[in-house]
Design a protein around this motif. Structure first.
Motif, PDB file in Angstrom:
ATOM      1  N   TYR A  71     -18.584   6.863 -19.348  1.00  0.00           N
ATOM      2  CA  TYR A  71     -19.181   7.073 -20.658  1.00  0.00           C
ATOM      3  C   TYR A  71     -20.502   7.807 -20.529  1.00  0.00           C
ATOM      4  O   TYR A  71     -21.064   7.886 -19.441  1.00  0.00           O
ATOM      5  CB  TYR A  71     -19.387   5.730 -21.385  1.00  0.00           C
ATOM      6  N   PHE A  72     -20.983   8.317 -21.650  1.00  0.00           N
ATOM      7  CA  PHE A  72     -22.247   9.052 -21.602  1.00  0.00           C
ATOM      8  C   PHE A  72     -23.443   8.148 -21.873  1.00  0.00           C
ATOM      9  O   PHE A  72     -24.518   8.620 -22.233  1.00  0.00           O
ATOM     10  CB  PHE A  72     -22.230  10.245 -22.572  1.00  0.00           C
ATOM     11  N   THR A  73     -23.237   6.835 -21.748  1.00  0.00           N
ATOM     12  CA  THR A  73     -24.376   5.913 -21.840  1.00  0.00           C
ATOM     13  C   THR A  73     -24.375   5.014 -20.609  1.00  0.00           C
ATOM     14  O   THR A  73     -23.330   4.781 -19.991  1.00  0.00           O
ATOM     15  CB  THR A  73     -24.284   5.007 -23.081  1.00  0.00           C
TER      16      THR A  73
ATOM     17  N   LYS B 151     -22.294   1.225 -20.746  1.00  0.00           N
ATOM     18  CA  LYS B 151     -20.846   1.209 -20.532  1.00  0.00           C
ATOM     19  C   LYS B 151     -20.466   1.668 -19.129  1.00  0.00           C
ATOM     20  O   LYS B 151     -19.535   1.153 -18.524  1.00  0.00           O
ATOM     21  CB  LYS B 151     -20.161   2.099 -21.573  1.00  0.00           C
TER      22      LYS B 151
ATOM     23  N   TYR C  11     -12.787  10.253 -17.634  1.00  0.00           N
ATOM     24  CA  TYR C  11     -13.096   9.100 -18.484  1.00  0.00           C
ATOM     25  C   TYR C  11     -11.949   8.102 -18.354  1.00  0.00           C
ATOM     26  O   TYR C  11     -10.782   8.476 -18.418  1.00  0.00           O
ATOM     27  CB  TYR C  11     -13.190   9.544 -19.957  1.00  0.00           C
TER      28      TYR C  11
ATOM     29  N   PHE D 167      -7.991  -1.360 -23.192  1.00  0.00           N
ATOM     30  CA  PHE D 167      -7.564  -0.511 -24.309  1.00  0.00           C
ATOM     31  C   PHE D 167      -7.243   0.886 -23.782  1.00  0.00           C
ATOM     32  O   PHE D 167      -7.555   1.204 -22.636  1.00  0.00           O
ATOM     33  CB  PHE D 167      -8.626  -0.488 -25.417  1.00  0.00           C
ATOM     34  N   LEU D 168      -6.603   1.694 -24.637  1.00  0.00           N
ATOM     35  CA  LEU D 168      -6.143   3.015 -24.202  1.00  0.00           C
ATOM     36  C   LEU D 168      -7.252   4.059 -24.347  1.00  0.00           C
ATOM     37  O   LEU D 168      -8.170   3.884 -25.145  1.00  0.00           O
ATOM     38  CB  LEU D 168      -4.929   3.441 -25.033  1.00  0.00           C
ATOM     39  N   PRO D 169      -7.151   5.155 -23.596  1.00  0.00           N
ATOM     40  CA  PRO D 169      -8.187   6.187 -23.714  1.00  0.00           C
ATOM     41  C   PRO D 169      -8.071   6.970 -25.021  1.00  0.00           C
ATOM     42  O   PRO D 169      -7.001   7.051 -25.624  1.00  0.00           O
ATOM     43  CB  PRO D 169      -7.911   7.104 -22.519  1.00  0.00           C
ATOM     44  N   ALA D 170      -9.201   7.561 -25.412  1.00  0.00           N
ATOM     45  CA  ALA D 170      -9.241   8.406 -26.605  1.00  0.00           C
ATOM     46  C   ALA D 170      -8.557   9.735 -26.310  1.00  0.00           C
ATOM     47  O   ALA D 170      -8.248  10.037 -25.161  1.00  0.00           O
ATOM     48  CB  ALA D 170     -10.700   8.654 -26.973  1.00  0.00           C
TER      49      ALA D 170
ATOM     50  N   LEU E 261     -12.744  13.735 -27.096  1.00  0.00           N
ATOM     51  CA  LEU E 261     -13.744  13.078 -26.262  1.00  0.00           C
ATOM     52  C   LEU E 261     -14.494  14.091 -25.390  1.00  0.00           C
ATOM     53  O   LEU E 261     -15.684  13.930 -25.126  1.00  0.00           O
ATOM     54  CB  LEU E 261     -13.061  12.013 -25.389  1.00  0.00           C
TER      55      LEU E 261
ATOM     56  N   GLU F  92     -17.272  15.472 -27.397  1.00  0.00           N
ATOM     57  CA  GLU F  92     -18.321  14.474 -27.538  1.00  0.00           C
ATOM     58  C   GLU F  92     -19.137  14.357 -26.232  1.00  0.00           C
ATOM     59  O   GLU F  92     -20.366  14.331 -26.261  1.00  0.00           O
ATOM     60  CB  GLU F  92     -17.655  13.124 -27.882  1.00  0.00           C
TER      61      GLU F  92
ATOM     62  N   ARG G 299     -23.123  15.252 -25.851  1.00  0.00           N
ATOM     63  CA  ARG G 299     -24.072  14.209 -25.448  1.00  0.00           C
ATOM     64  C   ARG G 299     -24.747  14.539 -24.121  1.00  0.00           C
ATOM     65  O   ARG G 299     -25.959  14.360 -23.976  1.00  0.00           O
ATOM     66  CB  ARG G 299     -23.369  12.860 -25.339  1.00  0.00           C
TER      67      ARG G 299
ATOM     68  N   GLU H 213     -10.527   3.014 -28.861  1.00  0.00           N
ATOM     69  CA  GLU H 213      -9.534   3.953 -28.321  1.00  0.00           C
ATOM     70  C   GLU H 213      -9.778   5.384 -28.804  1.00  0.00           C
ATOM     71  O   GLU H 213      -9.122   6.307 -28.359  1.00  0.00           O
ATOM     72  CB  GLU H 213      -8.113   3.467 -28.657  1.00  0.00           C
ATOM     73  N   LYS H 214     -10.727   5.536 -29.712  1.00  0.00           N
ATOM     74  CA  LYS H 214     -11.125   6.895 -30.110  1.00  0.00           C
ATOM     75  C   LYS H 214     -12.407   7.280 -29.366  1.00  0.00           C
ATOM     76  O   LYS H 214     -13.023   8.300 -29.672  1.00  0.00           O
ATOM     77  CB  LYS H 214     -11.355   6.960 -31.625  1.00  0.00           C
ATOM     78  N   GLY H 215     -12.826   6.435 -28.433  1.00  0.00           N
ATOM     79  CA  GLY H 215     -13.971   6.780 -27.589  1.00  0.00           C
ATOM     80  C   GLY H 215     -15.322   6.381 -28.152  1.00  0.00           C
ATOM     81  O   GLY H 215     -16.353   6.842 -27.677  1.00  0.00           O
TER      82      GLY H 215
END
Ligand code: SF4
Ligand code: SF4
Lengths: 347, 110
Positions: free
Chosen positions: A161-163, A166, A204, A210-213, A218, A221, A225, B71-73
């Motif tokens: 993630y970009f933070t 996480k 990522y 849970f499943l990836p976006a 992404l 995004e 970021r 799941e949408k990130g």
């Protein structure tokens, strides 16, 4: 944090892991699903990619690691095994050599091996799965960006993630800050910049059950970021689904998410992704030279079903192309939604 | 223990057509289209849905759109900001009606 093996955790026993993964989900097995899509038995289409596991040693101990890697793992590939791989590369046909681990750079023969591949061919595409923090782990690794550049290597690195919150929750305290520093070092030598041809791709994977976006959304995004906050650029983002193996499986079972996660993977089964699973054009080589359908089957010690060619020393392309790929319930991770492979989405 | 809400019931949502099929079909077609990428991204729509779920306090929707936004990130900070938007509008909606109260007070006061 220690590896499951060092903890003598029950899941470090392959038999136990396989027992969990042999149980059908809602009465349905992965083989059933493949059969419905006319893909069973699953067969290879070609052998274009060598994914080589240089060893299980790593400077990190990520919570989701399917390799159960860490500083306490001592299994690494020897120069002799690498020599055998070089012999196969010399025969031609392998388009991509994908080096993974653990942290492949921690293998003392890492640089020698890459230099030898380059002596054979300047064309073979070389990928290093670099965990980023290794570049800062010791002064002897600080020049890795220059080394990658010299040999025209594609760098693929995980950044969940970009933070920081996480990223660190999955990969360990302080990993995000070090990863940002390492990305800057890679950018400085030209990685991720337009026109240099030096590919820097990020990976990522969800920090949980849970499943990836969607990869496209992404990626935009992440680019926005990382550019705005840290002035970092990269080429592509690969979204990867966590497979229920080793430490991620341990997490799923411990957090009581296993059943719902497996149902989620099953419900999201996508036949297009199934036709494109990476094991169809890849051979995975273990640290000890044994051959597997993929890095996941390697961790489950499921050697290729090609009895005359199970070790790199007995390389027989014909027999490997005729093999049946071994599938179990973990394979649902490769076929959920937009699909998942070491190169990201597949459908 | 029996409760009005059962998490397992969320999975049955798609089966509401059992009692009235044509309306359910129309609803789910519409629902599916609403959440497609459009002028708003699927990610933005999911965050709106999460906020609305909190405003209408539907446990099924909160459950579903917590997973969906992840799941949408989206991350926790973005999700909580979306809930604050819902809270601000809900709180604001109450407070803005105080102008009616104030009008009435002034109307009947000396
Ligand atoms: S996920 Fe990668 S960086 Fe993390 S412990 Fe495993 S091999 Fe090391
Ligand atoms: S887990 Fe391995 S064998 Fe199974 S589908 Fe994925 S790549 Fe193929």
């Amino acid at each position: 944090m220690k590896s499951l093996k060092a903890q003598q955790h029950p899941l470090s026993k392959i038999e136990y892991e396989l027992e969990v993964l042999d149980t059908p989900i809602k009465g349905i097995s992965f083989a059933d699903k493949l059969a419905n899509s006319n893909l069973f038995p699953l067969s290879p289409t070609q052998i274009d990619i060598f994914q080589i596991n240089m060893g299980k040693m790593c400077n990190q101990v990520c919570k989701h690691c399917h390799v159960d890697a860490g500083p306490d793992r001592k299994e690494i590939m020897t120069r002799e095994t690498m020599q055998l791989i070089l012999e196969v590369i010399k025969k031609g046909g392998i388009k991509t050599v994908d080096l993974t681990g653990g942290a492949p750079e921690m293998n003392p023969e890492f640089r020698w091996f890459i230099e030898e591949i380059r002596k054979i061919s300047s064309e073979v595409h070389i990928i290093v799965r670099c965990n980023l923090t290794i570049i800062l782990a010791n002064p002897k690794y600080h020049d890795l960006p220059e080394f990658y550049k010299k040999h025209h290597i594609e760098v693929v690195s995980s950044l969940p993630y970009f933070t920081a919150v996480k990223t660190d929750s999955q990969r360990g305290d302080g990993v995000f800050d070090k990863s940002i520093k390492a990305l800057k070092m890679l950018n400085e030598v030209g990685y991720g910049a337009e026109g240099t041809g030096l590919q820097l791709n990020l990976v990522y994977n969800p920090a949980g059950a849970f499943l990836p976006a969607s990869q496209e959304g992404l990626e935009l995004e992440f680019k926005k970021r990382l550019k705005n906050s840290y002035d970092i650029t990269f080429n592509a983002l690969y979204t990867i689904t966590n497979l229920p193996i080793s430490r991620f499986l341990e997490y799923l079972l411990r957090s009581e998410n296993y059943d719902s996660y497996m149902e989620k993977l099953l419900d999201a089964y996508n036949p297009v992704a199934a036709a494109n699973v990476m094991c169809r054009n890849t051979i995975s080589v273990g640290w000890d030279g044994y051959l597997y359908d993929c890095d996941f089957n390697q961790m489950l010690e499921l050697k290729v079903a090609s009895p005359t060619s199970q070790h790199i020393a007995d390389w027989n392309k014909k027999s490997l192309l005729e093999r049946e790929i071994i599938v179990k319930q973990h394979c649902f991770g490769c076929t959920a939604g937009a699909g998942s492979s070491c190169g990201g989405a597949t459908a | 223990m029996k409760t009005y809400y059962n998490p397992e019931d969320l999975k049955k949502f798609g089966k509401i057509g059992e009692f009235q099929k044509s309306m359910a079909d129309k609803f789910f077609d519409y629902y599916g289209e609403v959440f497609q990428e459009g002028a708003l991204t699927a990610r933005e729509k999911s965050l709106i849905a999460l906020a609305v779920a909190h405003a209408i306090q539907c446990p099924y929707c909160i459950d579903a759109y917590t997973v969906d936004t992840m799941e949408k990130g989206c991350d926790e900070e973005q999700m909580m900001e979306a809930v604050h938007v819902a809270a601000a509008i809900r709180g604001g909606a109450s407070l803005v009606h105080s102008t009616q109260m104030m009008n009435k007070v002034k109307e009947i006061s000396m």
